[in-house]
Design a protein around this motif. Structure first.
Motif, PDB file in Angstrom:
ATOM      1  N   PRO A 289      10.716 147.826 -12.218  1.00  0.00           N
ATOM      2  CA  PRO A 289      11.961 147.858 -11.460  1.00  0.00           C
ATOM      3  C   PRO A 289      11.613 147.870  -9.971  1.00  0.00           C
ATOM      4  N   SER A 290      12.589 147.694  -9.128  1.00  0.00           N
ATOM      5  CA  SER A 290      12.328 147.801  -7.694  1.00  0.00           C
ATOM      6  C   SER A 290      11.766 149.200  -7.406  1.00  0.00           C
ATOM      7  N   ALA A 291      10.804 149.241  -6.461  1.00  0.00           N
ATOM      8  CA  ALA A 291      10.054 150.490  -6.219  1.00  0.00           C
ATOM      9  C   ALA A 291      10.763 151.412  -5.234  1.00  0.00           C
ATOM     10  N   ASN A 292      11.992 151.774  -5.596  1.00  0.00           N
ATOM     11  CA  ASN A 292      12.760 152.733  -4.799  1.00  0.00           C
ATOM     12  C   ASN A 292      13.278 153.800  -5.739  1.00  0.00           C
ATOM     13  N   VAL A 293      13.639 154.954  -5.182  1.00  0.00           N
ATOM     14  CA  VAL A 293      14.309 155.949  -6.012  1.00  0.00           C
ATOM     15  C   VAL A 293      15.672 155.357  -6.382  1.00  0.00           C
TER      16      VAL A 293
ATOM     17  N   ARG B  72      26.308 153.190  -8.539  1.00  0.00           N
ATOM     18  CA  ARG B  72      26.222 153.218  -7.089  1.00  0.00           C
ATOM     19  C   ARG B  72      24.793 152.816  -6.733  1.00  0.00           C
ATOM     20  N   HIS B  73      24.624 151.998  -5.727  1.00  0.00           N
ATOM     21  CA  HIS B  73      23.362 151.309  -5.534  1.00  0.00           C
ATOM     22  C   HIS B  73      23.106 151.068  -4.065  1.00  0.00           C
ATOM     23  N   TYR B  74      21.864 150.806  -3.733  1.00  0.00           N
ATOM     24  CA  TYR B  74      21.510 150.366  -2.388  1.00  0.00           C
ATOM     25  C   TYR B  74      22.066 151.285  -1.314  1.00  0.00           C
TER      26      TYR B  74
ATOM     27  N   ARG C 197       9.835 158.888 -12.331  1.00  0.00           N
ATOM     28  CA  ARG C 197       9.552 158.838 -10.897  1.00  0.00           C
ATOM     29  C   ARG C 197      10.698 158.204 -10.115  1.00  0.00           C
ATOM     30  N   LYS C 198      11.394 157.256 -10.732  1.00  0.00           N
ATOM     31  CA  LYS C 198      12.531 156.625 -10.048  1.00  0.00           C
ATOM     32  C   LYS C 198      13.813 157.444 -10.177  1.00  0.00           C
ATOM     33  N   GLN C 199      13.776 158.469 -11.054  1.00  0.00           N
ATOM     34  CA  GLN C 199      14.981 159.213 -11.415  1.00  0.00           C
ATOM     35  C   GLN C 199      16.038 158.220 -11.897  1.00  0.00           C
TER      36      GLN C 199
ATOM     37  N   LEU D 294      17.975 151.918  -1.189  1.00  0.00           N
ATOM     38  CA  LEU D 294      17.617 150.559  -0.747  1.00  0.00           C
ATOM     39  C   LEU D 294      16.353 150.067  -1.424  1.00  0.00           C
ATOM     40  N   SER D 295      16.314 148.784  -1.755  1.00  0.00           N
ATOM     41  CA  SER D 295      15.126 148.185  -2.361  1.00  0.00           C
ATOM     42  C   SER D 295      14.039 147.980  -1.301  1.00  0.00           C
ATOM     43  N   PRO D 296      12.756 148.069  -1.711  1.00  0.00           N
ATOM     44  CA  PRO D 296      11.641 147.941  -0.771  1.00  0.00           C
ATOM     45  C   PRO D 296      11.194 146.496  -0.580  1.00  0.00           C
TER      46      PRO D 296
HETATM   47 MG    MG Z   1      16.663 148.132  -8.284  1.00  0.00          MG
END
Ligand code: MG
Ligand code: TXA
Length: 300
Positions: A131-135, A213-215, A45-47, A139-141
């Motif tokens: 993990p943080s609930a973002n794809v 690559r992040h956020y 779901r997070k890919q 950006l983190s939620p």
């Molecule tokens: Mg994260």
């Protein structure tokens, strides 16, 4: 929060499904860490790349020691900062799904300082992988709405906006000399005050997730800006005009708590062509804020 919805959340976890869970740092996409099929659903779901391990969340130190081996130094750090925004990487005991650690011998463990999270873990009786609930990469939620935007069908426990606003500091306690793998609001100085000198960040093995690559914001992001250019929103820090201000009084903890929330607001608006961010001092909590901004500003 009603006990009915808390109960529904625990039943959802028991049945091997995912929920959105508030913690003091950011919202997590959570499942029973001992259920391999459920953990696989998180990656899907997070890919999320399968080489990027998850951290587990425990309700108390006894549960932590059931799943990981804690040296006396690690116990000391737990004593100071748990429950709280610190994750420790320690040798694992092989008692959670192998997918959690993505094949590593170590495991990331943290005890969140959030009533809802702790209640759910205690009730489930097992650690939660979250993990943080973002794809992956985005950006983190820091609010339930952010989670619902990414995962509309998910049961999300709404604990309001998160207090800390940045992901936990990750400390590698599995090596002879501990090292910070990810900066957070618990600063390097605070960790050194408990453990003594840390290994230099560059020498430490990085958390696999930190290589990516992040956020990423949709809009281009520019750091260390004095003024916005035409079309840019201005994310300010300290006194002065701004589209959004991380902290009028120049308080870095307040800025950390506001960072993802304000980036979400500016990025979701269709008024701007880019986001310019004021200079943030690179000391204390500012190190963690600049780390997130730097990776948000990188374009592929
Ligand atoms: Mg994260
Ligand atoms: O504050 C937080 O830590 C939030 C909340 C939900 O608890 N969680 C979070 O999880 O930020 P996630 O998956 O977005 O980030 C976990 C990081 C990743 O960069 C991953 O590579 C690293 O932890 N990690 C996990 N296990 C590791 C291990 N055994 N060794 C090194 N790094 C590890």
């Amino acid at each position: 929060m009603s006990s009915k919805i808390l109960q529904e959340a625990v039943e959802t976890l028991r049945s091997g499904e995912l929920i959105g869970l508030p913690t003091e740092t950011v919202y997590g996409l959570a499942c029973d860490a001992t259920n391999g099929v459920a953990v696989a659903k998180i990656y899907q779901r997070k890919q999320r790349p399968s080489f990027n391990p998850l951290i587990i969340h425990v309700s108390d130190i006894a549960m932590a020691q059931e799943y990981g081996t804690f040296s006396s130094a690690a116990l000391k750090l737990a004593d100071h900062y748990w429950p709280g925004p610190v994750t420790m990487v320690v040798p694992g005991k092989g008692k959670v799904s192998e997918l959690v650690s993505a094949g590593l011998e170590t495991i990331g463990i943290r005890m969140p300082n959030h009533q809802v999270a702790r209640h759910i873990i205690k009730d489930l009786g097992r650690p939660i992988a979250a993990p943080s609930a973002n794809v992956s990469g985005f950006l983190s939620p820091t609010a339930a709405d952010h989670v619902k935007q990414s995962f509309p069908d998910l049961l999300v426990l709404d604990g309001g906006p998160t207090d800390v606003g940045l992901e936990s500091t990750i400390v590698d306690m599995s090596t002879a000399q501990p090292a910070i793998l990810r900066a957070g609001v618990i600063t390097e100085e605070q960790v050194e005050a408990v453990l003594g000198p840390l290994a230099a960040a560059a020498e430490g093995i990085k958390a696999p997730g930190q290589l990516l690559r992040h956020y990423a914001t949709n809009l281009p992001l520019r750091m260390d800006a004095d003024v916005p250019q035409k079309g840019e929103a201005f994310l300010g820090f300290g006194d002065g005009p701004a589209t959004q201000n991380l902290s009028q009084s120049g308080d870095l903890l307040e800025a950390a708590a506001n960072l993802f929330k304000m980036l979400h607001i500016l990025d979701d608006s269709d008024k701007y062509a880019g986001i310019a961010v004021a200079r943030i001092p690179d000391t204390g909590v500012g190190v963690a804020i600049n780390d997130r901004l730097r990776r948000a500003s990188e374009r592929e």
